[in-house]
Design a protein around this motif. Structure first.
Motif, mmCIF file in Angstrom:
data_model
loop_
_atom_site.group_PDB
_atom_site.id
_atom_site.type_symbol
_atom_site.label_atom_id
_atom_site.label_comp_id
_atom_site.label_asym_id
_atom_site.label_seq_id
_atom_site.Cartn_x
_atom_site.Cartn_y
_atom_site.Cartn_z
ATOM 1 N N GLU A 18 39.408 52.710 118.867
ATOM 2 C CA GLU A 18 38.348 53.389 118.547
ATOM 3 C C GLU A 18 37.305 52.023 118.755
ATOM 4 O OE1 GLU A 18 39.459 56.501 115.067
ATOM 5 O OE2 GLU A 18 38.511 54.756 114.459
ATOM 6 N N ILE A 19 37.621 51.068 118.517
ATOM 7 C CA ILE A 19 36.470 49.797 118.661
ATOM 8 C C ILE A 19 36.736 49.007 119.758
ATOM 9 C CG2 ILE A 19 36.403 49.868 116.080
ATOM 10 C CD1 ILE A 19 38.264 47.259 116.103
ATOM 11 N N ARG A 79 30.363 45.074 112.105
ATOM 12 C CA ARG A 79 29.292 45.853 111.828
ATOM 13 C C ARG A 79 29.796 47.319 111.901
ATOM 14 N NH1 ARG A 79 24.681 43.192 115.454
ATOM 15 N NH2 ARG A 79 23.985 41.562 113.791
ATOM 16 N N GLU A 80 30.854 47.679 112.734
ATOM 17 C CA GLU A 80 31.556 48.932 112.811
ATOM 18 C C GLU A 80 32.613 49.354 111.556
ATOM 19 O OE1 GLU A 80 32.941 49.513 116.848
ATOM 20 O OE2 GLU A 80 31.219 49.494 117.555
ATOM 21 N N PRO A 121 38.959 51.709 111.079
ATOM 22 C CA PRO A 121 38.996 52.041 112.534
ATOM 23 C C PRO A 121 40.208 51.732 112.980
ATOM 24 C CG PRO A 121 37.016 50.607 111.874
ATOM 25 C CD PRO A 121 37.956 50.476 110.685
ATOM 26 N N VAL A 126 30.472 42.633 116.403
ATOM 27 C CA VAL A 126 30.285 44.195 116.521
ATOM 28 C C VAL A 126 31.379 44.949 115.697
ATOM 29 C CG1 VAL A 126 30.703 45.981 118.306
ATOM 30 C CG2 VAL A 126 29.353 44.009 118.933
#
Lengths: 211, 120
Positions: free
Chosen positions: A70-71, A133-134, A66, A130
């Protein structure tokens, strides 16, 4: 008129002079060695965080995994940043409180600063969870390694600051933090404010500057 | 005699201070000022089309760097007492800061970070 207390006197003698006592440091600079040492330490920390921020800038555009934008959750991080910024206010109010001998408010402001710092760290743990997890692990890309190292090092600094704040709170509750030792609170405050200004830098460079 | 939050700190009471100053009020006003700057910083993300930093002018990075510097030095000068403490402490801190800036600007320049798009 304030009464001068010399640094080489015993703690008991200094306590007797408390209220508006002023410790006159018999050093070449007139500044206590502790305070000067803390400023030297903070100056050296500029190099540490400078290296980490530079590494992040070099690797901010990942070839895999990523991308930063994006995150990143900017509203969430903005709230965390605001919380850390306000903890600098409560810290400086704690220093102000002990300098005027107001121990009750000292404890309130120290507790508030530690709480705000803990909230910031909780937010950082949540953010890392988070991101993981992404799909952004520590070794996912050079960007992720640089990001986690930079923000993780900062988080460790905040955690150390919280430990120091809680220690001061315990000392104060036990009556071992009289006015003439206000410099102890001030020195911890310097560390805390430095952690805040490093985050000011990180927030702008890492989160807000577009890729 | 104990001071109140509205009193100035006499020079001889505050360790290392070279100038008297009123305390808590200045600190709260400083925090409000910092909060306002943070709001403007976040606006660069929330309102990217604002004329001052829109893509058209490409000023978002300079604006963010200026706001960051203002916050940085405000905290250092007011909350960390550099404004009021002995100048030696300012010199000590700035020596570390300036060395760090020079070293890492050199590093970034070595990696051609400023003009990589044109030359790669």
């Amino acid at each position: 008129m304030a009464e001068t207390v010399y640094a080489h006197e015993s703690v008991a003698q200094a306590d007797a002079h408390a209220a508006a006592a002023h410790i006159e440091h018999d050093t070449n600079t007139g500044i206590s060695n502790t305070k000067l040492a803390m400023w030297l330490f903070l100056a050296s920390e500029c190099l540490l965080f400078g290296g980490l921020i530079t590494t992040y800038i070099l690797y901010r555009n990942p070839l895999e995994g990523p991308t930063p934008h994006e995150i990143y959750d900017i509203p969430f991080t903005s709230t965390s940043s605001f919380i850390l910024l306000m903890s600098s206010l409560t810290m400086v109010l704690a220093v102000s409180a002990i300098e005027r001998g107001d121990h009750q408010r000292l404890r309130v402001w120290l507790g508030a600063t530690a709480l705000l710092g803990a909230t910031f760290i909780a937010g950082q743990v949540y953010e890392f969870t988070v991101f993981y997890r992404e799909g952004l692990g520590f070794t996912t890309s050079r960007f992720s390694s640089a990001f986690y190292t930079l923000t993780g090092f900062h988080g460790v600094h905040v955690t150390v600051g919280i430990i120091m704040l809680v220690s001061l709170l315990v000392l104060s509750l036990r009556g071992k933090l009289p006015e003439h030792r206000s410099e102890t609170v001030e020195v911890v405050g310097l560390y805390w404010h430095f952690v805040d200004i490093v985050w000011i830098f990180i927030f702008a460079v890492v989160y807000l500057v577009p890729s | 005699m104990a001071l109140t939050s509205h009193d100035d700190i006499p020079t001889d009471v505050l360790d290392g201070a070279v100038k008297p100053y009123s305390r808590d009020k200045i600190y709260v006003l400083t925090a409000l000022f910092l909060a306002a700057i943070t709001v403007v910083e976040v606006l660069t993300y929330a309102a990217p089309d604002f004329p001052l930093w829109s893509h058209e002018h490409n000023l978002i990075v300079p604006v963010l760097m200026i706001l960051m510097a203002v916050k940085f030095f405000t905290v250092a000068y007011i909350f960390m007492h550099l404004r009021f403490d002995k100048p030696l402490l300012t010199r000590v801190f700035y020596s570390g800061l300036v060395v760090a800036l020079l070293v890492y600007i050199a590093v970034l320049s070595t990696f051609r970070i400023w003009w990589s798009d044109q030359h790669n």
